[in-house]
Design a protein around this motif. Structure first.
Motif, PDB file in Angstrom:
ATOM      1  N   CYS A  44     -10.020   2.410  12.316  1.00  0.00           N
ATOM      2  CA  CYS A  44      -9.086   3.549  12.708  1.00  0.00           C
ATOM      3  C   CYS A  44     -10.081   4.857  12.284  1.00  0.00           C
ATOM      4  O   CYS A  44     -10.430   5.154  10.997  1.00  0.00           O
ATOM      5  CB  CYS A  44      -8.052   3.608  11.872  1.00  0.00           C
ATOM      6  SG  CYS A  44      -7.013   5.124  11.755  1.00  0.00           S
ATOM      7  N   CYS A  85      -8.479   6.789   9.043  1.00  0.00           N
ATOM      8  CA  CYS A  85      -8.855   6.357   7.803  1.00  0.00           C
ATOM      9  C   CYS A  85     -10.368   6.629   7.627  1.00  0.00           C
ATOM     10  O   CYS A  85     -10.453   6.598   6.408  1.00  0.00           O
ATOM     11  CB  CYS A  85      -8.293   4.736   8.091  1.00  0.00           C
ATOM     12  SG  CYS A  85      -6.675   4.387   8.070  1.00  0.00           S
ATOM     13  N   HIS A 130      -2.188   3.960   6.387  1.00  0.00           N
ATOM     14  CA  HIS A 130      -2.376   3.796   7.984  1.00  0.00           C
ATOM     15  C   HIS A 130      -1.066   3.330   8.399  1.00  0.00           C
ATOM     16  O   HIS A 130      -0.718   1.956   8.254  1.00  0.00           O
ATOM     17  CB  HIS A 130      -3.474   2.641   8.107  1.00  0.00           C
ATOM     18  CG  HIS A 130      -3.839   2.456   9.606  1.00  0.00           C
ATOM     19  ND1 HIS A 130      -4.359   3.224  10.279  1.00  0.00           N
ATOM     20  CD2 HIS A 130      -3.155   1.354  10.317  1.00  0.00           C
ATOM     21  CE1 HIS A 130      -4.499   2.631  11.567  1.00  0.00           C
ATOM     22  NE2 HIS A 130      -3.627   1.570  11.632  1.00  0.00           N
ATOM     23  N   HIS A 159      -2.520   6.199  14.165  1.00  0.00           N
ATOM     24  CA  HIS A 159      -2.151   6.654  12.713  1.00  0.00           C
ATOM     25  C   HIS A 159      -1.383   7.712  13.077  1.00  0.00           C
ATOM     26  O   HIS A 159      -2.123   8.682  13.514  1.00  0.00           O
ATOM     27  CB  HIS A 159      -3.745   6.662  11.994  1.00  0.00           C
ATOM     28  CG  HIS A 159      -3.733   6.994  10.644  1.00  0.00           C
ATOM     29  ND1 HIS A 159      -4.551   6.396   9.720  1.00  0.00           N
ATOM     30  CD2 HIS A 159      -2.724   7.725  10.056  1.00  0.00           C
ATOM     31  CE1 HIS A 159      -4.141   6.912   8.694  1.00  0.00           C
ATOM     32  NE2 HIS A 159      -3.398   7.992   8.715  1.00  0.00           N
TER      33      HIS A 159
HETATM   34 ZN   LIG Z   1      -5.737   4.691   9.839  1.00  0.00          ZN
END
Ligand SMILES: [Zn+2]
Length: 150
Positions: free
Chosen positions: A6, A9, A54, A100
């Protein structure tokens, strides 16, 4: 949904560098100005509230996270109006590309033609935009405004 790690993240872990540091960080949230994505200028005051955890979208937050998001939508809107002269502030969640949660908090400036109201507000060719230095200054103004008691 994008496959692989991600992006949000990775940014929170410091593995990819945002152009400008967070406007705000607490136990639940990071708040950033929208990135340039290779462009020279970006729509002034387009902010993003991101959960530290997340999670893909609404319905997945704890009550504490949801309260923090609501609180910060309102605080950012107040700051954008008072400090940047926004006449209206939108908040959107799309999540079409990055699963996300990130809430777009987007000012609409006076004079924006009606056909650009809503999700297209940043497409108005004459909208206020800034390069890196102008956006850093804008973020500083917002930080300062938010630090004072309102
Ligand atoms: Zn994430």
């Amino acid at each position: 949904m994008r496959s692989g790690p991600c992006f949000i993240c990775k940014k929170h872990r410091g593995e990819v560098q945002g152009e400008i540091g967070p406007l705000w960080e607490d136990e639940h949230l990071y708040i950033y100005h929208a990135p340039f994505l290779g462009k020279e200028k970006v729509y002034s005051g387009h902010l993003m509230i991101e959960t530290k955890r997340h999670l893909p979208g609404w319905g997945e937050l704890t009550d504490a996270e949801a309260r923090a998001v609501g609180l910060w939508i309102n605080r950012l809107a107040a700051a954008l109006k008072a400090s940047e002269g926004a006449e209206h502030v939108y908040s959107f969640v799309m999540g079409h590309n990055v699963p996300h949660l990130h809430v777009h908090v987007v000012p609409r400036y006076p004079g924006t033609p009606r056909e650009y109201w809503g999700v297209r507000v940043n497409e108005w060719p004459e909208a206020p935009r800034g390069g890196l230095r102008e956006i850093e200054e804008l973020v500083d103004r917002l930080r300062k405004w938010l630090k004072d008691d309102h």
